[in-house]
Write an enzyme that holds these catalytic residues in place. Structure first.
Site, mmCIF file in Angstrom:
data_model
loop_
_atom_site.group_PDB
_atom_site.id
_atom_site.type_symbol
_atom_site.label_atom_id
_atom_site.label_comp_id
_atom_site.label_asym_id
_atom_site.label_seq_id
_atom_site.Cartn_x
_atom_site.Cartn_y
_atom_site.Cartn_z
ATOM 1 N N TRP A 192 5.175 -8.004 -6.333
ATOM 2 C CA TRP A 192 4.069 -7.864 -5.443
ATOM 3 C C TRP A 192 3.652 -6.422 -5.031
ATOM 4 O O TRP A 192 4.818 -5.703 -4.614
ATOM 5 C CB TRP A 192 4.470 -8.600 -4.089
ATOM 6 N N LYS A 235 -2.389 -11.875 -3.120
ATOM 7 C CA LYS A 235 -2.743 -11.650 -1.695
ATOM 8 C C LYS A 235 -4.358 -11.300 -1.328
ATOM 9 O O LYS A 235 -4.947 -10.983 -1.937
ATOM 10 C CB LYS A 235 -1.907 -10.405 -1.126
ATOM 11 N N ASP A 266 2.198 -17.400 -1.616
ATOM 12 C CA ASP A 266 2.598 -16.976 -0.321
ATOM 13 C C ASP A 266 1.715 -17.904 0.529
ATOM 14 O O ASP A 266 0.562 -17.581 0.547
ATOM 15 C CB ASP A 266 2.802 -15.447 -0.286
ATOM 16 N N HIS A 269 -0.829 -15.673 2.394
ATOM 17 C CA HIS A 269 -2.104 -14.878 1.613
ATOM 18 C C HIS A 269 -3.235 -15.545 1.299
ATOM 19 O O HIS A 269 -3.908 -15.203 0.278
ATOM 20 C CB HIS A 269 -1.215 -14.514 0.388
ATOM 21 N N HIS A 293 6.471 -18.514 -1.624
ATOM 22 C CA HIS A 293 6.651 -17.889 -0.478
ATOM 23 C C HIS A 293 6.187 -18.574 0.644
ATOM 24 O O HIS A 293 5.191 -18.504 1.159
ATOM 25 C CB HIS A 293 6.378 -16.544 -0.452
ATOM 26 N N ASP A 301 -1.846 -12.739 7.831
ATOM 27 C CA ASP A 301 -0.504 -12.609 7.248
ATOM 28 C C ASP A 301 0.396 -12.099 8.225
ATOM 29 O O ASP A 301 1.241 -11.158 7.832
ATOM 30 C CB ASP A 301 -0.689 -12.127 5.751
ATOM 31 N N ASP A 333 9.432 -16.441 3.131
ATOM 32 C CA ASP A 333 9.166 -15.001 3.136
ATOM 33 C C ASP A 333 8.566 -14.854 4.753
ATOM 34 O O ASP A 333 7.318 -15.023 4.980
ATOM 35 C CB ASP A 333 7.940 -14.604 2.261
HETATM 36 C C1 RNT Z 1 3.708 -9.159 1.126
HETATM 37 C C2 RNT Z 1 4.417 -10.055 0.264
HETATM 38 C C3 RNT Z 1 5.729 -10.075 -0.141
HETATM 39 C C4 RNT Z 1 6.523 -9.195 1.093
HETATM 40 C C5 RNT Z 1 8.033 -9.075 0.514
HETATM 41 C C6 RNT Z 1 8.719 -8.380 1.325
HETATM 42 O O1 RNT Z 1 2.682 -9.474 1.900
HETATM 43 O O2 RNT Z 1 4.224 -11.255 1.031
HETATM 44 O O3 RNT Z 1 6.230 -11.210 -0.705
HETATM 45 O O4 RNT Z 1 6.556 -10.074 2.014
HETATM 46 O O5 RNT Z 1 8.074 -8.649 -0.925
HETATM 47 ZN ZN ZN Z 2 5.305 -12.919 0.018
#
Ligand code: RNT
Ligand code: ZN
Length: 426
Positions: A192, A235, A266, A269, A293, A301, A333
């Protein structure tokens, strides 16, 4: 008051009654418990120290993510972090993995540039993981660094900056493969990057071309897929990259499909009304595996602790209903610094497990039959009735079976640890 907890007999009696209720729906709770114990979560190490890492004491968190709060007791060393994690794992039924970030390297006080990190810098983690039977997943850390100050890393217009991060990502994949080899379970190494613009860019294409080129270079380095699996995480926006993020969902979806790497979704995101749960069935048509995540965005976020929300339940329902537990790597996460960090980890992880249990207890075939027959009345009624079924008695039994605290008991253990260990950290 809080530590008053049910006796084993109370738990077993309640379970016996719940087992009968579920049997009436054609659901075998004993089988469900066996399946639930097979689900491993990848616990993110960064909840324990607000994404600080051990590279430089007091180093600032960058990359458009932020941990807010100043609850005492944050881990300052790898030893403290592992000790905190030991408690979390003790409070979770089942066996779980650890998700590490490159900034958690142990370099014995030596300054080691990120593009020069080696497996040996994670020897302490590997030894601990072996002793405790945790698999490890990994992440290059492409933020909180002078060469990420501009807001750009792998997509930087500066070839020297790009090169540095390409090398760091290659080093990370090698470290991942080392984890996989040593621990006998493949490591998912997830990339990421924070790259993006605060304000409206003129050229949206060139940074994406550069990112693609950098990723191609990273993946060209030979790494054994038996030991390391690559993932890329998209993201929507970050703090300071509100107008444009290079690694958007469309960018990485295309990249993952074309290059046969995992896509990391995630749950924080996306636009707030978008559902990661709904994306899984589409994405899994085109990709063999994905990484999740699981997080909780509040308005943005914000990485709040995962609750037993509809969204969490829908994600687990999708995975269970589609029978894709072996294709979805479930990671967490979030990072909340405003409450006890061990509790934050445990609450979030137990919620994902509870969501998995609720999903596993569903009489899915009956629901499918109703749906296919066009009987949406039965579908709705059954779905709503299921919410009131005694799944929590099955959960308590699961905790009892695995010898972890039932219900509010885990707060007692966390409070004890807080007094004995966390409060001493100054
Ligand atoms: C950031 C991402 C990523 C981080 C970690 C710490 O928006 O979600 O995964 O949270 O790598
Ligand atoms: Zn993440």
């Amino acid at each position: 008051m809080l530590d008053s907890s049910p006796s084993s007999k109370q738990i077993q009696d309640a379970y016996a009654a719940a087992r009968e209720r579920y049997a009436m729906l054609g659901v075998d709770t004993d089988q469900t418990l066996a399946r639930l114990s097979q689900i491993s979560l990848s616990l993110h190490c960064w909840q324990g120290d607000d994404v600080g890492g051990f590279e430089s004491p007091g180093g600032e968190l960058g990359g458009g993510i932020a941990a807010t709060g100043n609850y005492p007791g944050k881990a300052r060393t790898a030893v403290e972090l592992r000790s905190d994690l030991d408690l979390v794992y003790r409070l979770l039924p089942g066996r779980h993995r650890l998700n590490l970030h490159a900034i958690y390297a142990e370099t014995n006080g030596q300054k080691v540039e990120r593009n020069e990190l080696q497996p040996e810098h994670f020897a302490g983690w590997v030894e601990w993981a072996k002793a405790n039977h945790h698999g490890i997943d990994f992440n290059p850390t492409c933020f909180s660094h002078p060469l990420a100050e501009s807001g750009f890393t792998l997509a930087s217009y500066d070839p020297g900056i790009r090169q540095f991060w390409v090398e760091h990502c290659i080093a990370s994949r090698n470290i991942g493969a080392h984890f996989g080899r040593e621990l006998g379970t493949p490591c998912v190494t997830n990339i990421w990057i924070p790259d993006g613009f605060k304000d409206t860019p003129v050229d949206r294409t060139t940074p994406r071309l550069l990112l693609r080129e950098s990723l191609d270079q990273i993946l060209a380095a030979p790494v054994d897929h038996q030991y390391n699996l690559d993932a890329v995480e998209s993201k929507l926006f970050g703090l300071g990259s509100e107008s444009y993020v290079v690694g958007s969902h469309e960018f990485y979806l295309g990249y993952a499909i074309t290059n046969n790497v995992l896509l990391c979704l995630d749950s924080g995101h996306f636009h707030p009304t978008e559902s990661v749960a709904d994306k899984l069935s589409s994405v899994l048509l085109y990709l063999p595996e994905v990484l999740l995540h699981i997080s909780r965005g509040v308005r943005w976020d914000s990485d709040h602790v995962v609750t037993l929300s509809d969204e969490t339940q829908m994600m687990l329902q999708e995975i269970v209903r589609q029978n894709v537990l072996d294709r979805v790597h479930i990671g967490l996460d979030f990072f909340d610094a405003s409450i006890n960090r061990v509790a934050a980890w445990t609450i979030g992880a137990r919620n994902v497990q509870r969501a998995a249990l609720i999903a596993l207890l569903e009489p899915t075939q009956r629901l499918r039959d109703a749906e296919q027959a066009g009987d949406y009345t039965t579908r709705l009624l059954l779905l709503e009735e299921l919410k009131g079924m005694p799944w929590s008695a099955v959960w308590d039994q699961f905790c009892l079976q695995h010898d972890v605290p039932v219900g509010l008991q885990y707060l007692t253990e966390i409070r004890q640890y807080e007094t004995q260990a966390l409060a001493q950290r100054g």
